[in-house]
Write a protein that holds these residues in place. Structure first.
Motif, PDB file in Angstrom:
ATOM      1  N   ARG A 142      -5.753   4.019   4.851  1.00 28.33           N
ATOM      2  CA  ARG A 142      -4.562   3.629   5.602  1.00 28.33           C
ATOM      3  C   ARG A 142      -4.496   4.280   6.976  1.00 28.33           C
ATOM      4  O   ARG A 142      -3.717   3.831   7.832  1.00 28.33           O
ATOM      5  CB  ARG A 142      -3.313   3.984   4.788  1.00 28.33           C
ATOM      6  CG  ARG A 142      -3.140   3.142   3.531  1.00 28.33           C
ATOM      7  CD  ARG A 142      -2.010   3.636   2.652  1.00 28.33           C
ATOM      8  NE  ARG A 142      -2.317   4.935   2.054  1.00 28.33           N
ATOM      9  CZ  ARG A 142      -1.547   5.543   1.160  1.00 28.33           C
ATOM     10  NH1 ARG A 142      -0.407   4.974   0.779  1.00 28.33           N
ATOM     11  NH2 ARG A 142      -1.882   6.711   0.653  1.00 28.33           N
ATOM     12  N   ASN A 174      -5.380   1.661   9.315  1.00 36.18           N
ATOM     13  CA  ASN A 174      -4.786   0.353   9.061  1.00 36.18           C
ATOM     14  C   ASN A 174      -3.709   0.080  10.113  1.00 36.18           C
ATOM     15  O   ASN A 174      -2.861   0.933  10.365  1.00 36.18           O
ATOM     16  CB  ASN A 174      -4.172   0.333   7.660  1.00 36.18           C
ATOM     17  CG  ASN A 174      -3.598  -1.026   7.298  1.00 36.18           C
ATOM     18  OD1 ASN A 174      -2.533  -1.404   7.763  1.00 36.18           O
ATOM     19  ND2 ASN A 174      -4.319  -1.766   6.471  1.00 36.18           N
ATOM     20  N   ARG A 181       0.829  -1.218   0.000  1.00 37.88           N
ATOM     21  CA  ARG A 181       0.000   0.000   0.000  1.00 37.88           C
ATOM     22  C   ARG A 181       0.865   1.271   0.000  1.00 37.88           C
ATOM     23  O   ARG A 181       0.544   2.265   0.624  1.00 37.88           O
ATOM     24  CB  ARG A 181      -0.963  -0.005   1.192  1.00 37.88           C
ATOM     25  CG  ARG A 181      -1.922  -1.180   1.174  1.00 37.88           C
ATOM     26  CD  ARG A 181      -2.935  -1.119   2.294  1.00 37.88           C
ATOM     27  NE  ARG A 181      -3.875  -2.211   2.153  1.00 37.88           N
ATOM     28  CZ  ARG A 181      -3.693  -3.437   2.654  1.00 37.88           C
ATOM     29  NH1 ARG A 181      -2.588  -3.699   3.345  1.00 37.88           N
ATOM     30  NH2 ARG A 181      -4.578  -4.387   2.478  1.00 37.88           N
TER      31      ARG A 181
END
Length: 325
Positions: free
Chosen positions: A226, A229, A207
């Motif tokens: 994100r 995350n 990512r």
């Protein structure tokens, strides 16, 4: 660009993930013109495998690709996914791989993509509410009708793969796989090779983390997924920065970028693997596709393979429950 087979589908060794052009990342959906240029540049460089899904947006990413591929459709192997939008009323982010839902989903995807067939149609996540045999059978009917060329699964475990494949051949399994996410190696990859099923790694650059360009979560917009995350938060983020720096150092010794060395390592894991790094920028697609020409030494490969795993889960707790690995 080299080409490989995902069962019977011939695809470019490196594909293009289109999600970030419309969904999920900082800047998504802000520059359609550059996104379309990126698709066209990828094709000029030999990329044929292009990946999207109805949930990306939802729907807007397929619509974007429909515009980008107008007049060029026959030059790509177009992949999209069903099963994370329940069209019977529950809506987006609800698992539904029932035959009726697949029928509705495929008609919508065909219309948005501006095509009469989908080359590779994935179940986006395994639906515990629908036997995989029913899902595979429904996609098999679409293959017989010419609306779909090949059947795929995403983040499916070995048992699901075997059961689906027994009903209709599975051409590819898409799962997260990279230098810092290697869970498929022990249980999934051996089954894929036994059954002659290709592997399509998504997030092959972690990512974006493995590019070495992410130094702070403050770089992300508030709606960038994100932000919550586990690998991008707290102590995990700091530990993973050190891992990214190690990849960067190895890349420097090879005279390539961190992204290129991460992709080259992945390509070296087998000729049945076609990663789909995502980008919405021409410069990045040029950098990523150039990884196809990078030849790593045995010592570089061993050093990369020996790197420790990333800190933190790949998804949030709710997202983890949708994964089979």
């Amino acid at each position: 660009m080299k080409y490989i087979k995902l069962r019977d589908l011939e695809v470019s060794r490196i594909g293009l993930g289109a999600m970030g052009m419309s969904h999920g990342y900082t800047g998504s959906g802000t520059d359609e013109a550059e996104s379309i240029r990126t698709v066209h540049r990828a094709m000029e460089l030999g990329v044929t495998l292009i990946d999207t899904a109805e949930i990306y947006g939802p729907y807007t990413n397929e619509e974007l690709l429909g515009r980008a591929l107008k007049g060029r459709r026959d030059r790509v192997v177009l992949a999209t996914k069903f099963g994370l939008v329940s069209h019977a009323g529950a809506g987006a982010w609800n698992l539904d791989s029932s035959p009726a839902n697949i029928r509705t989903a495929v008609e919508g995807s065909l219309k948005r993509l501006g095509t009469d067939h989908i080359d590779l149609y994935y179940q986006h996540r395994v639906d515990p509410g629908t036997p995989i045999e029913e899902t595979a059978g429904a996609v098999g009917e679409l293959v017989a009708e010419g609306k779909v060329r090949a059947f795929g699964l995403s983040e499916a475990g070995p048992d699901t793969i075997r059961r689906a494949h027994a009903v209709h051949p599975v051409s590819a399994v898409q799962s997260e796989y990279s230098l810092w996410t290697r869970g498929v190696e022990d249980r999934v990859l051996p089954v894929l090779r036994e059954l002659n099923i290709g592997l399509v790694p998504f997030s092959p650059l972690g990512r974006g983390f493995l590019t070495g360009t992410i130094r702070s979560a403050d770089q992300f917009d508030k709606d960038d997924f994100r932000r919550d995350n586990p690998r991008f938060t707290g102590e995990n983020f700091e530990r993973n920065l050190r891992l990214a720096d190690e990849v960067k150092a190895i890349a420097a010794t090879a005279g390539v970028t961190p992204a290129q060395i991460a992709l080259a390592w992945l390509l070296a894991q087998g000729d049945d693997i076609a990663p789909i790094p995502g980008t919405k920028r021409v410069t990045r697609v040029e950098e990523n596709t150039a990884a196809d020409a990078v030849e790593l030494t045995a010592e570089q490969l061993d050093t990369l393979t020996a790197l420790p795993p990333a800190a933190g889960d790949t998804h949030t707790e709710a997202q983890q429950r949708m994964l089979e690995r």
